[in-house]
Design a protein around this motif. Structure first.
Motif, PDB file in Angstrom:
ATOM      1  N   ASP A  55       0.894   4.154  -2.863  1.00 48.80           N
ATOM      2  CA  ASP A  55       0.613   5.619  -2.477  1.00 48.80           C
ATOM      3  C   ASP A  55       1.781   6.245  -3.123  1.00 48.80           C
ATOM      4  OD1 ASP A  55       0.801   7.706  -0.078  1.00 48.80           O
ATOM      5  OD2 ASP A  55      -1.398   7.123  -0.661  1.00 48.80           O
ATOM      6  N   GLU A  86       0.884  -1.220  -0.056  1.00 44.11           N
ATOM      7  CA  GLU A  86       0.235   0.144   0.190  1.00 44.11           C
ATOM      8  C   GLU A  86       0.837   1.021   0.175  1.00 44.11           C
ATOM      9  OE1 GLU A  86      -4.182   0.623   1.939  1.00 44.11           O
ATOM     10  OE2 GLU A  86      -2.756   0.523   3.164  1.00 44.11           O
ATOM     11  N   ARG A  97      -8.028   6.708  -3.869  1.00 45.91           N
ATOM     12  CA  ARG A  97      -8.220   5.312  -3.119  1.00 45.91           C
ATOM     13  C   ARG A  97      -8.147   4.183  -4.180  1.00 45.91           C
ATOM     14  NH1 ARG A  97     -12.468   3.389   1.356  1.00 45.91           N
ATOM     15  NH2 ARG A  97     -11.818   1.127   1.494  1.00 45.91           N
ATOM     16  N   PHE A 135     -11.476   9.646  -3.861  1.00 43.41           N
ATOM     17  CA  PHE A 135     -12.101   8.402  -3.985  1.00 43.41           C
ATOM     18  C   PHE A 135     -11.450   7.600  -5.227  1.00 43.41           C
ATOM     19  CE2 PHE A 135     -15.777   9.637  -1.611  1.00 43.41           C
ATOM     20  CZ  PHE A 135     -16.042   8.598  -0.633  1.00 43.41           C
ATOM     21  N   THR A 146      -7.006  12.898  -1.274  1.00 38.59           N
ATOM     22  CA  THR A 146      -8.133  12.794  -0.514  1.00 38.59           C
ATOM     23  C   THR A 146      -9.307  12.198  -1.468  1.00 38.59           C
ATOM     24  OG1 THR A 146      -8.591  14.911  -1.055  1.00 38.59           O
ATOM     25  CG2 THR A 146      -7.300  14.543   1.079  1.00 38.59           C
ATOM     26  N   ARG A 155      -4.870   3.496  -5.658  1.00 37.55           N
ATOM     27  CA  ARG A 155      -4.029   3.156  -4.742  1.00 37.55           C
ATOM     28  C   ARG A 155      -4.351   1.362  -4.463  1.00 37.55           C
ATOM     29  NH1 ARG A 155      -4.863   5.345   0.687  1.00 37.55           N
ATOM     30  NH2 ARG A 155      -6.586   3.717   0.566  1.00 37.55           N
ATOM     31  N   ASP A 156      -5.694   1.311  -4.120  1.00 34.86           N
ATOM     32  CA  ASP A 156      -5.915  -0.086  -3.690  1.00 34.86           C
ATOM     33  C   ASP A 156      -5.848  -0.915  -4.834  1.00 34.86           C
ATOM     34  OD1 ASP A 156      -6.874   0.788  -1.422  1.00 34.86           O
ATOM     35  OD2 ASP A 156      -8.881   0.220  -1.516  1.00 34.86           O
TER      36      ASP A 156
END
Length: 170
Positions: A30, A26, A47, A44, A42, A50-51
């Motif tokens: 990132d 992770e 995210r 979605f 910040t 990143r995921d």
């Protein structure tokens, strides 16, 4: 205080197992996304990228040991896994199933696997509003980036190309 009856520890003798492999994957994801400066950290979309990238990094580590020195040598592998024409979604399912079967056989800690499965669940179940890339071209003038048709898209379908682009920009 940890409730031992709920299985809050994964280690032997009640020790808490830290999911270092997942946390490291992770972290790498990132950093790749932040370096690419593709979207605000910040959001979605960040995210999702990143995921998706962390899953790729974590699941491609067949030796079970992410090494900081090997990060640069793994970039090509991650690029090929996240490429548009690759069956990434099926690959993730197969690798997660293989890791779950291995953890069940050995009775080893599954903290890393639990976090990877949670990320995969979020990527599948969450939909983000994104530009419709399949819209008919010439359907009307597009004035700004917020104009034009949008569709709800599973987060992994948005995050995967963002992760791929971040690797290219690194």
């Amino acid at each position: 205080m940890l409730d031992r009856e709920q299985g809050s520890t994964d280690g032997a003798d009640g020790e808490l197992t830290v999911p270092m492999a997942w946390l490291y994957a992770e972290y790498i994801a990132d950093e790749l996304l932040r370096t690419g400066d593709l979207m605000p950290p910040t959001s979605f979309e960040f995210r999702a990228g990143r995921d998706a990238l962390a899953l790729t990094i974590f699941l491609s580590d067949t030796d079970g040991e992410l090494s900081g020195i090997r990060v640069v040598t793994q970039l090509e592998t991650w690029l090929s896994l996240t490429a548009y024409d690759q069956p990434w979604q099926e690959w993730v399912r197969e690798r997660l199933a293989d890791l779950a079967a291995g953890a069940a056989r050995t009775g080893g800690p599954a903290a890393d696997l639990d976090l990877a499965e949670e990320a995969w669940r979020w990527l599948q179940e969450t939909e983000l509003l994104a530009p419709d890339l399949n819209a008919v071209p010439g359907g009307g003038p597009v004035v700004g980036e917020d104009d034009g048709p949008k569709v709800w898209t599973p987060a992994w379908q948005l995050g995967l190309p963002l992760g791929h682009l971040a690797i290219h920009l690194f």
